[in-house]
Design a protein around this motif. Structure first.
Motif, mmCIF file in Angstrom:
data_model
loop_
_atom_site.group_PDB
_atom_site.id
_atom_site.type_symbol
_atom_site.label_atom_id
_atom_site.label_comp_id
_atom_site.label_asym_id
_atom_site.label_seq_id
_atom_site.Cartn_x
_atom_site.Cartn_y
_atom_site.Cartn_z
ATOM 1 N N GLY A 121 0.809 -1.213 0.000
ATOM 2 C CA GLY A 121 0.000 0.000 0.000
ATOM 3 C C GLY A 121 0.840 1.259 0.000
ATOM 4 N N ARG A 122 1.965 1.242 0.738
ATOM 5 C CA ARG A 122 2.852 2.411 0.745
ATOM 6 C C ARG A 122 3.448 2.650 -0.641
ATOM 7 N N GLU A 123 3.846 1.576 -1.304
ATOM 8 C CA GLU A 123 4.417 1.706 -2.649
ATOM 9 C C GLU A 123 3.367 2.223 -3.636
ATOM 10 N N ARG A 124 2.140 1.700 -3.538
ATOM 11 C CA ARG A 124 1.081 2.145 -4.445
ATOM 12 C C ARG A 124 0.777 3.623 -4.227
ATOM 13 N N LEU A 125 0.791 4.043 -2.974
ATOM 14 C CA LEU A 125 0.559 5.452 -2.659
ATOM 15 C C LEU A 125 1.663 6.314 -3.248
ATOM 16 N N ARG A 126 2.922 5.902 -3.050
ATOM 17 C CA ARG A 126 4.044 6.670 -3.603
ATOM 18 C C ARG A 126 3.970 6.764 -5.121
ATOM 19 N N ASN A 127 3.608 5.677 -5.769
ATOM 20 C CA ASN A 127 3.601 5.652 -7.230
ATOM 21 C C ASN A 127 2.437 6.427 -7.839
ATOM 22 N N SER A 128 1.345 6.565 -7.086
ATOM 23 C CA SER A 128 0.162 7.238 -7.633
ATOM 24 C C SER A 128 0.121 8.723 -7.311
ATOM 25 N N VAL A 129 0.833 9.167 -6.278
ATOM 26 C CA VAL A 129 0.704 10.552 -5.837
ATOM 27 C C VAL A 129 1.224 11.568 -6.856
ATOM 28 N N PRO A 130 2.245 11.278 -7.670
ATOM 29 C CA PRO A 130 2.665 12.298 -8.640
ATOM 30 C C PRO A 130 1.560 12.699 -9.606
ATOM 31 N N LYS A 131 0.697 11.778 -9.937
ATOM 32 C CA LYS A 131 -0.378 12.077 -10.877
ATOM 33 C C LYS A 131 -1.669 12.489 -10.163
ATOM 34 N N LEU A 132 -1.971 11.857 -9.047
ATOM 35 C CA LEU A 132 -3.275 12.046 -8.396
ATOM 36 C C LEU A 132 -3.248 13.037 -7.242
ATOM 37 N N GLY A 133 -2.092 13.358 -6.699
ATOM 38 C CA GLY A 133 -2.028 14.302 -5.587
ATOM 39 C C GLY A 133 -2.823 13.817 -4.388
ATOM 40 N N LEU A 134 -3.675 14.652 -3.865
ATOM 41 C CA LEU A 134 -4.454 14.314 -2.677
ATOM 42 C C LEU A 134 -5.480 13.217 -2.929
ATOM 43 N N ASP A 135 -5.708 12.865 -4.181
ATOM 44 C CA ASP A 135 -6.634 11.775 -4.498
ATOM 45 C C ASP A 135 -5.932 10.424 -4.588
ATOM 46 N N ALA A 136 -4.646 10.370 -4.270
ATOM 47 C CA ALA A 136 -3.915 9.102 -4.284
ATOM 48 C C ALA A 136 -4.456 8.181 -3.199
ATOM 49 N N PRO A 137 -4.590 6.877 -3.496
ATOM 50 C CA PRO A 137 -5.229 5.947 -2.559
ATOM 51 C C PRO A 137 -4.345 5.564 -1.389
ATOM 52 N N LEU A 138 -4.920 5.602 -0.193
ATOM 53 C CA LEU A 138 -4.232 5.123 0.992
ATOM 54 C C LEU A 138 -4.196 3.602 0.989
ATOM 55 N N PRO A 139 -3.265 3.002 1.740
ATOM 56 C CA PRO A 139 -3.262 1.540 1.862
ATOM 57 C C PRO A 139 -4.603 1.026 2.368
ATOM 58 N N GLN A 140 -5.022 -0.123 1.857
ATOM 59 C CA GLN A 140 -6.297 -0.700 2.266
ATOM 60 C C GLN A 140 -6.320 -1.037 3.746
ATOM 61 N N SER A 141 -5.127 -1.220 4.326
ATOM 62 C CA SER A 141 -5.062 -1.540 5.753
ATOM 63 C C SER A 141 -5.384 -0.349 6.642
ATOM 64 N N PHE A 142 -5.482 0.837 6.062
ATOM 65 C CA PHE A 142 -5.758 2.025 6.878
ATOM 66 C C PHE A 142 -7.205 2.013 7.346
ATOM 67 N N ARG A 143 -7.381 1.887 8.635
ATOM 68 C CA ARG A 143 -8.706 1.918 9.261
ATOM 69 C C ARG A 143 -9.704 1.017 8.553
ATOM 70 N N GLY A 144 -9.191 -0.071 8.008
ATOM 71 C CA GLY A 144 -10.059 -1.083 7.440
ATOM 72 C C GLY A 144 -10.711 -0.739 6.124
ATOM 73 N N GLY A 145 -10.285 0.357 5.470
ATOM 74 C CA GLY A 145 -11.007 0.696 4.255
ATOM 75 C C GLY A 145 -10.305 1.587 3.275
ATOM 76 N N GLY A 146 -9.047 1.905 3.500
ATOM 77 C CA GLY A 146 -8.328 2.719 2.526
ATOM 78 C C GLY A 146 -8.727 4.181 2.580
ATOM 79 N N GLY A 147 -9.268 4.698 1.488
ATOM 80 C CA GLY A 147 -9.527 6.123 1.356
ATOM 81 C C GLY A 147 -8.425 6.770 0.539
ATOM 82 N N THR A 148 -8.307 8.095 0.613
ATOM 83 C CA THR A 148 -7.286 8.837 -0.121
ATOM 84 C C THR A 148 -6.518 9.758 0.820
ATOM 85 N N LEU A 149 -5.435 10.311 0.297
ATOM 86 C CA LEU A 149 -4.670 11.269 1.095
ATOM 87 C C LEU A 149 -5.532 12.433 1.557
ATOM 88 N N ARG A 150 -6.505 12.797 0.755
ATOM 89 C CA ARG A 150 -7.399 13.892 1.122
ATOM 90 C C ARG A 150 -8.079 13.612 2.470
#
Length: 462
Positions: A364-393
């Motif tokens: 999840g950390r790698e996916r977040l790092r790889n997606s943030v250059p394009k998506l910014g605050l809409d980059a997906p958080l790891p699915q393990s975060f509070r049981g449901g992911g979400g975005t940096l926003r």
């Protein structure tokens, strides 16, 4: 990048692997000795035709550097060329294509940091106004091709420019076309370093999103918010990235030493000159088997140099260096150290920030790092975060509040009685509006600029 003045031939030869962790252990400081070191780069351009000035042209980079002597700065010479200036506010140095960097002094609080930044920007503006040069605070040249950019006469850059195309497709873009803001922070012990390293590495993509300011390449939108951050994905995989081992049990100084021994060398500095050792092994150097210096073993200064040639999202030397942010103007230069000091220099804030990210999985950390250059605050958080992911926003405001609470707890006041929380205001505005700097730039480009990117040079807030 660091600037060497002497060869340090009198410093100790490395006799054992145990010595390699010494610079990191030597960085341990009691809390009252923790300091803030801020580095920031900006593009230099000619106010007439917007070209990037060469080193030697009249009113060019050399003249700009030497004009700083009127403010008390002293030149650093390499190969007969002025390649940096040193003074009480740190070092003003050159990036490969003439980007101007201030590597600030280690300071006690953010009021001092922001004042230092203000002094530097006022000095270069005074000089720029006189010689027809101005400065742009973005993460990447918005309109320049590689071919349009000059090369500075600095030995280590010659070596890197030759080596970069061998290991990635965008290393030359990193060197020639990008600018960043960075902050260097202290730790009290190995355990404190580990917790700060893990927390800041996990949250580095949030800093990338909040400071994203590189949406243009060669005059047009590039489809990214932080193209500077994307460039690092194919610069040199041996010395970049999110360092999964930092999150493994047993991580500490020795494990980072192992990582650095696996990072190929760039150079060795001897008698004022850089010797090309690109691609060679520091392990061979330790055995006296470095082909470019046969029979010679490294000194501590060689290891210190080598530690500066890895470029992960967070870097360990004798301090921790936050490396995720695009370049920006005065307000964001002040905001980056504020963000990280608030999170890392107050124990309750550090504990709260770590609690937020400690369950994130590496995938999840790698996916977040790889997606943030394009998506910014809409980059997906790891699915393990509070049981449901979400975005940096979803966590940006929470993390900013943790940072704010840490700064409030520090209670470092200026002469007017203000604490350090005000330096977070540029980030609070970004979180409130939901628009990172790159999105505001794109709105201007698609709106009142009518697709004319030359208008970026008239901006006063970037």
């Amino acid at each position: 990048m660091s600037t060497r003045e002497v060869s340090d031939r009198e410093d100790p030869v490395i006799e054992s692997l145990d010595q390699l962790a010494a610079p990191m252990a030597a960085g341990e400081k009691p809390r009252d000795a923790w300091r803030i070191g801020t580095e920031h780069e900006k593009f230099v351009y000619d106010t007439g035709d917007h070209h990037a000035p060469s080193y030697a042209e009249t009113g060019g980079i050399r003249d700009l550097l030497m004009a700083l002597t009127e403010f008390g700065w002293e030149p650093i010479i390499e190969g007969g060329n002025v390649i940096a200036m040193k003074g009480s506010d740190g070092t003003v140095s050159l990036e490969p294509a003439g980007q101007l960097e201030l590597s600030g002094a280690p300071l006690e609080n953010l009021h001092q940091t922001c004042a230092e930044t203000g002094r530097h920007l006022a000095q270069v503006k005074t000089i720029g106004d006189r010689i027809g040069k101005a400065f742009l605070g973005l993460g990447m040249w918005p309109d320049k091709t590689r071919a349009e950019l000059p090369i500075m006469p600095k030995g280590r850059y010659d070596i890197m420019l030759r080596h970069m195309p061998r290991v990635g497709s965008m290393g030359l873009d990193m060197m020639l076309r990008t600018c960043t803001i960075q902050v260097n922070l202290d730790y009290s012990s190995e355990a404190d370093m580990v917790k700060k390293f893990r927390t800041s590495l996990a949250l580095q993509p949030l800093a990338t999103a909040l400071f994203a300011a590189s949406p243009f390449t060669e005059g047009k939108p590039n489809g990214f918010l932080s193209y500077r951050s994307h460039i690092w994905s194919d610069t040199d995989p041996a010395r970049t990235g999110m360092l999964p081992f930092v999150f493994e049990d047993g991580f500490g100084y020795e494990r980072y030493v192992d990582y650095m021994l696996d990072v190929p060398m760039y150079f060795v500095f001897r008698d004022g000159k850089y010797i090309d050792a690109a691609g060679h092994s520091f392990r061979d150097f330790l055995k006296g088997k470095l082909s470019v210096l046969p029979g010679e073993r490294p000194r501590i200064s060689d290891w210190t140099d080598h530690l500066s040639t890895a470029f992960p999202e967070v870097r360990l030397k004798s301090f921790l260096e936050m490396r995720g942010a695009d370049g920006g103007p005065w307000g964001r230069i002040c905001a980056l150290p504020a963000f990280w000091v608030g999170l890392l220099y107050d124990q309750a804030a550090l504990d709260a920030a770590w609690d937020l990210v400690k369950d994130w999985d590496m995938e999840g950390r790698e996916r977040l790092r790889n997606s943030v250059p394009k998506l910014g605050l809409d980059a997906p958080l790891p699915q393990s975060f509070r049981g449901g992911g979400g975005t940096l926003r979803d966590i940006a405001g929470e993390v900013l509040n943790i940072s704010r609470s840490g700064l409030a707890s520090r209670n470092r006041l200026n002469a007017g009685g203000d604490n350090e929380t005000g330096y977070l205001e540029p980030l609070a505005e970004i979180v409130a509006t939901g628009k990172v700097p790159a999105q505001r730039l794109l709105d201007l480009y698609n709106g009142e600029w009518g697709g004319d990117l030359s208008k970026v040079y008239a901006l006063k807030s970037f």
